[in-house]
Enzyme design. Structure first.
Site, mmCIF file in Angstrom:
data_model
loop_
_atom_site.group_PDB
_atom_site.id
_atom_site.type_symbol
_atom_site.label_atom_id
_atom_site.label_comp_id
_atom_site.label_asym_id
_atom_site.label_seq_id
_atom_site.Cartn_x
_atom_site.Cartn_y
_atom_site.Cartn_z
ATOM 1 N N TYR A 52 0.832 -1.209 0.000
ATOM 2 C CA TYR A 52 0.000 0.000 0.000
ATOM 3 C C TYR A 52 0.866 1.258 0.000
ATOM 4 C CZ TYR A 52 -3.647 -3.191 1.848
ATOM 5 O OH TYR A 52 -4.526 -4.221 2.062
ATOM 6 N N HIS B 236 0.251 -11.700 2.961
ATOM 7 C CA HIS B 236 -0.729 -10.997 2.130
ATOM 8 C C HIS B 236 -1.413 -11.914 1.114
ATOM 9 C CE1 HIS B 236 -1.581 -6.666 0.530
ATOM 10 N NE2 HIS B 236 -2.677 -7.390 0.629
#
Length: 271
Positions: A40, A104
């Site tokens: 991100y 993730h």
């Protein structure tokens, strides 16, 4: 600290100036859980925003819940020995531990090695809870068989158009907490036009988004939402003064068409 009932995500923020006032507003509206990831590119922004918040309001680190992730490139680069990347994330977040750390995506290369490193970091106190993102029942079963290490939490894309009924049932039966990202599916037109959601929203004098977030909570799932609007934060936390009845939960769940925003086959081949 237990995992908070609702968590704020920092995906798609461009700088600290943009994020800080939203983090402040989130805290003022009762949100103490924050989610980020190296991919991100918001770890440093969030760390600075939370440090600023703690200083201005005299908040202790242990009164916040911070989540982070390890990405596939980090797993491959470190061949599963990802503690160096976790130390980097901890430094960016201006803290000395992470409350919940997720893999993730379940890329098969170095997955068992990474998962063992997660367990070691938990034993060392660098991480309080360990988890897996973007997984299904088969991923978790296989990984537990290979390593004997059970996740504390999973984070999956889940909303009324993708209820993940069997996966959620399995995770919860194993005592694994479930978090949902994209919890309102960006208010997809098929949800925004839903007569069922409109009817329930009118009954409780809530927005359809609030009804969906309440559906998550009433089905035992923690929503992780993202917004850049302070008004939306206030709306999203105003969901703890009502509950949905079983018939309403069932009706919302029946909107399921197994629709996914993030196509997992394009991002991860799975195991």
């Amino acid at each position: 600290m237990q995992i908070p009932p609702i968590i704020f995500g920092t995906f798609q923020y461009q700088n600290q100036r943009e994020l800080s006032p939203i983090v402040n507003s989130a805290y003022e509206n009762g949100i103490i859980g924050f989610d980020t990831s190296p991919s991100y590119h918001t770890e440093e922004f969030l760390g600075a925003a939370l440090e600023e918040l703690c200083t201005s309001k005299e908040i202790r680190r242990q009164d916040l819940f911070i989540q982070d992730k390890i990405d596939g490139w980090q797993m491959e680069e470190a061949k599963g020995k990802i503690s160096c990347h976790v130390e980097t994330s901890i430094a960016k977040l201006h803290c000395n531990y992470i409350d919940a750390l997720f893999i993730h995506w379940p890329f098969p290369e170095y997955l068992p090695e990474t998962w063992q490193a997660f367990s070691d970091l938990k034993k060392q106190g660098k991480v309080r809870l360990i988890g897996l993102s973007n997984v299904r029942e088969r991923h978790v079963k296989k990984l537990m068989e290979e390593t004997g290490i059970r996740p504390d939490v999973v984070q999956i894309e889940r909303h009324p158009l993708r209820t993940c009924k069997n996966d959620v049932r399995y995770f919860q039966s194993e005592g694994i907490t479930v978090e949902a990202y994209s919890p309102v599916c960006r208010m997809d037109k098929r949800l925004a036009d839903s007569a069922i959601l409109k009817s329930i929203a009118q009954k409780y004098k809530k927005s359809m988004g609030q009804v969906i977030l309440r559906w998550h909570i009433d089905t035992g799932v923690i929503p992780v939402f993202m917004t850049k609007k302070e008004a939306r934060i206030k709306e999203n936390v105003d969901i703890f003064d009502f509950s949905l009845v079983p018939e309403e939960l069932k009706a919302i769940s029946e909107l399921d068409i197994n629709y996914k925003i993030f196509v997992e086959s394009a991002c991860c081949p799975g195991i």
